[in-house]
Write an enzyme that holds these catalytic residues in place. Structure first.
Site, PDB file in Angstrom:
ATOM      1  N   THR A  98       0.823  -1.211   0.000  1.00  0.00           N
ATOM      2  CA  THR A  98       0.000   0.000   0.000  1.00  0.00           C
ATOM      3  C   THR A  98       0.854   1.256   0.000  1.00  0.00           C
ATOM      4  O   THR A  98       0.596   2.193  -0.755  1.00  0.00           O
ATOM      5  CB  THR A  98      -0.922   0.011   1.234  1.00  0.00           C
ATOM      6  OG1 THR A  98      -1.706  -1.181   1.240  1.00  0.00           O
ATOM      7  CG2 THR A  98      -1.819   1.231   1.235  1.00  0.00           C
ATOM      8  N   GLU A  99       1.853   1.280   0.846  1.00  0.00           N
ATOM      9  CA  GLU A  99       2.644   2.495   1.045  1.00  0.00           C
ATOM     10  C   GLU A  99       3.572   2.825  -0.120  1.00  0.00           C
ATOM     11  O   GLU A  99       3.691   3.983  -0.501  1.00  0.00           O
ATOM     12  CB  GLU A  99       3.481   2.389   2.328  1.00  0.00           C
ATOM     13  CG  GLU A  99       2.683   2.485   3.603  1.00  0.00           C
ATOM     14  CD  GLU A  99       2.195   3.890   3.918  1.00  0.00           C
ATOM     15  OE1 GLU A  99       2.592   4.850   3.226  1.00  0.00           O
ATOM     16  OE2 GLU A  99       1.406   4.029   4.858  1.00  0.00           O
ATOM     17  N   SER A 100       4.261   1.839  -0.658  1.00  0.00           N
ATOM     18  CA  SER A 100       5.345   2.144  -1.605  1.00  0.00           C
ATOM     19  C   SER A 100       5.438   1.207  -2.802  1.00  0.00           C
ATOM     20  O   SER A 100       6.320   1.393  -3.634  1.00  0.00           O
ATOM     21  CB  SER A 100       6.681   2.094  -0.860  1.00  0.00           C
ATOM     22  OG  SER A 100       6.954   0.755  -0.458  1.00  0.00           O
ATOM     23  N   TYR A 174      -7.633   4.313   4.058  1.00  0.00           N
ATOM     24  CA  TYR A 174      -6.290   3.725   4.082  1.00  0.00           C
ATOM     25  C   TYR A 174      -6.322   2.334   4.710  1.00  0.00           C
ATOM     26  O   TYR A 174      -5.773   1.374   4.148  1.00  0.00           O
ATOM     27  CB  TYR A 174      -5.322   4.635   4.853  1.00  0.00           C
ATOM     28  CG  TYR A 174      -3.959   4.017   5.045  1.00  0.00           C
ATOM     29  CD1 TYR A 174      -3.026   4.047   4.021  1.00  0.00           C
ATOM     30  CD2 TYR A 174      -3.619   3.392   6.231  1.00  0.00           C
ATOM     31  CE1 TYR A 174      -1.769   3.463   4.179  1.00  0.00           C
ATOM     32  CE2 TYR A 174      -2.370   2.810   6.401  1.00  0.00           C
ATOM     33  CZ  TYR A 174      -1.457   2.849   5.381  1.00  0.00           C
ATOM     34  OH  TYR A 174      -0.226   2.264   5.545  1.00  0.00           O
TER      35      TYR A 174
END
Length: 190
Positions: A98-100, A174
């Site tokens: 999800t983040e990167s 998120y």
């Protein structure tokens, strides 16, 4: 004898995961790499569990990280740091996804860095201004520790802990995204 049986099973799994049209023996270099990685995977209770998890996750991670050695090194690090922080490694993989998208050099518009998108102010807070947040081991240690803290703070409520991690407490977009990647792509039944 048990190690030989485990390696035989590992090779059988490698063959099953290869493309049906290719039907070739596993690459000897990959076999050697997996053997070394399993030997270095000290966060696993059992070598067989290490082999199965590393092979399974490596297969899933191929689309993000083509290099087998880089994938296995990252997976060993994820498992080690997640285990230290009492987190599920597959959940950490979903968060990284999800983040990167597994880009260790990712930098967000807010300035968060690395695979787990750690804010640089944490380095000053810890008195470690020279830490490199694009170093996977450092980034994983920070990220797993932070997520574990928020899980405890939220009494195990994963959705709220993930929202805190992202700085979006009170919203669930998120958290839903991380949990979606976890359940749809990374989840491993215990």
């Amino acid at each position: 004898m048990a190690l030989r049986l485990s390696l035989t099973l590992l090779m059988a799994l490698l063959c099953m995961h290869s493309s049906a049209s290719l039907r070739q023996a596993p690459d000897p270099e990959l076999r050697s790499l997996l053997q070394r990685t399993v030997a270095e995977a000290d966060s696993f209770q059992d070598r067989f569990d290490a082999q199965v998890w590393l092979l399974d996750m490596s297969t899933r991670l191929t689309r993000f990280i083509p290099d087998a050695e880089e994938r296995l090194t990252l997976l060993r690090q994820v498992h080690q740091e997640a285990s230290k922080a009492r987190l599920r490694p597959d959940l950490v993989l979903a968060l990284i996804h999800t983040e990167s998208h597994f880009d260790r050099f990712a930098i967000s518009s807010a300035g968060a860095q690395g695979m787990m998108q750690i804010m640089p102010f944490w380095k000053a807070e810890l008195g470690r201004p020279h830490d490199n947040l694009t170093d996977n081991a450092t980034n994983l240690r920070y990220g797993c520790t932070i997520l574990s803290f928020y899980l405890r703070k939220e009494n195990g409520n994963l959705s709220r802990a993930l929202a805190r991690y992202n700085g979006s407490l009170g919203r669930n977009t998120y958290s839903a995204k991380v949990i979606g990647f976890w359940h749809d792509y990374w989840y491993v039944k215990p």
